[in-house]
Design an enzyme around this catalytic site. Sequence first.
Site, PDB file in Angstrom:
ATOM      1  N   ARG A  17       1.038  -1.151  -0.096  1.00 40.48           N
ATOM      2  CA  ARG A  17      -0.015  -0.067   0.037  1.00 40.48           C
ATOM      3  C   ARG A  17       1.148   1.133  -0.005  1.00 40.48           C
ATOM      4  NH1 ARG A  17      -0.498   4.807   2.587  1.00 40.48           N
ATOM      5  NH2 ARG A  17       0.061   3.757   4.368  1.00 40.48           N
ATOM      6  N   ASP A  18       1.501   1.484   1.524  1.00 44.50           N
ATOM      7  CA  ASP A  18       2.580   2.549   1.141  1.00 44.50           C
ATOM      8  C   ASP A  18       3.847   2.519  -0.490  1.00 44.50           C
ATOM      9  OD1 ASP A  18       3.740   5.339   2.028  1.00 44.50           O
ATOM     10  OD2 ASP A  18       3.436   4.632   3.440  1.00 44.50           O
ATOM     11  N   HIS A  21       3.911   4.119  -3.536  1.00 47.45           N
ATOM     12  CA  HIS A  21       3.811   5.543  -4.066  1.00 47.45           C
ATOM     13  C   HIS A  21       4.625   5.271  -4.964  1.00 47.45           C
ATOM     14  CE1 HIS A  21       0.895   7.616  -1.668  1.00 47.45           C
ATOM     15  NE2 HIS A  21       0.707   7.034  -0.569  1.00 47.45           N
ATOM     16  N   SER A 171       3.221  10.511   9.461  1.00 48.51           N
ATOM     17  CA  SER A 171       3.245  10.621   7.475  1.00 48.51           C
ATOM     18  C   SER A 171       4.424  11.453   6.520  1.00 48.51           C
ATOM     19  CB  SER A 171       2.073  11.313   7.027  1.00 48.51           C
ATOM     20  OG  SER A 171       1.242  10.984   7.781  1.00 48.51           O
ATOM     21  N   HIS A 198       2.406   4.493  12.953  1.00 52.31           N
ATOM     22  CA  HIS A 198       2.872   4.042  11.621  1.00 52.31           C
ATOM     23  C   HIS A 198       4.403   5.176  11.490  1.00 52.31           C
ATOM     24  CE1 HIS A 198       2.532   3.935   6.895  1.00 52.31           C
ATOM     25  NE2 HIS A 198       2.331   4.787   7.403  1.00 52.31           N
ATOM     26  N   HIS A 200       7.386   6.899   9.205  1.00 49.98           N
ATOM     27  CA  HIS A 200       8.611   6.638   7.524  1.00 49.98           C
ATOM     28  C   HIS A 200      10.005   7.133   8.357  1.00 49.98           C
ATOM     29  CE1 HIS A 200       5.523   6.654   4.442  1.00 49.98           C
ATOM     30  NE2 HIS A 200       4.733   6.861   6.061  1.00 49.98           N
ATOM     31  N   TYR A 289       4.376  15.456   4.238  1.00 55.83           N
ATOM     32  CA  TYR A 289       3.575  14.324   3.588  1.00 55.83           C
ATOM     33  C   TYR A 289       4.238  13.479   2.579  1.00 55.83           C
ATOM     34  CZ  TYR A 289      -0.514  11.429   2.918  1.00 55.83           C
ATOM     35  OH  TYR A 289      -1.890  10.221   3.020  1.00 55.83           O
TER      36      TYR A 289
END
Length: 341
Positions: A17-18, A21, A171, A198, A200, A289
Amino acid sequence: MRRNSERPVRITEVCLRDGSHVMKHQFTEEQVRFVTRALDEAGMHYIEVSHGDGLGGSTLQYGKSLVNEMKLIEAAVDECKQAQIAVLLIPGIGTIHELKQAANIGAKLVRVATHVTEADVSAQHIQFARELGMEVCGFLMMAHSASVEKLVEQGKLMESYGAEAVYVTDSAGALLPHEVRERIRALRQSLNIEIGFHGHNNLSVAVANTITAIEEGATRIDGSVRCLGAGAGNAQTEVLLAVLDRMGYKLDIDLYKMMDVAEEVVAPLLPVPQEIQKGSLVMGYAGVYSSFLLHAERAAQRFNVDARDILIELGKRKVVGGQEDMILDVAAELAKIKMEV
């Protein structure tokens, strides 16, 4: 799965999913089947599958998918013997119609995502997902951009709508460990449901942040194998598992198999190696983001400006997910200023 008497820690693998991108939303059904099968055999708890921007994200603004996401979700469900398939839904992008479709073909978990100050828009979707019999989590995005008090207030709203867990969602990859600690601790003390995190890796602290979250009581965490996620990726799942094992957490996921998944299954799919380059570093630094990176790089090339300047300006304007159209506006403005100098 437990360490002492603590609640079990459960991982959601987000590379499908991520990672969409990074793949410019061009995953094929065969790739999804291959990755899902390998993750399932390794013992992964949840595997998230959808467009990078969640259900309904295949648009000109967010990027068109090569394959309809429902076909990808169905393929993933078909490959799972023990893992459960999760989906992401951002109200305003995805609808309850698409959520019902995903549930009908076998998705068991939905994370309903909103900007950290806009939890109120999630009420209908959370309640509908509960009616469908799905497991439901709230996903408070851009968590670095709000005060701890506001985060708690919004988490309580999601809890009141029926969310079974609320995630602190970094995010932008902008949070530092002490900031994760205070946010997770505040939610843990204020809510009666599970807390998730979550991260990054834009500032190279995604694994450290995730460990910090667990130490403060988070029981739902995310990872992306081989760091396949937006920006510099997420907490690298196989690394995270190794660290957790060293710390005494037993998650019933085969570490060697996850290493093999990273090296032999996912790595060959990567268009370029996942690393912290200047664009993703600036996103973490500016608090932007993570999925904006490719859009900013394309806009920079089109208008002959520096992508870093675009990202810094977006950070100053506190642009949030869903405002991708602002990237071109900022690039055009910077180009105009450049010509006038």
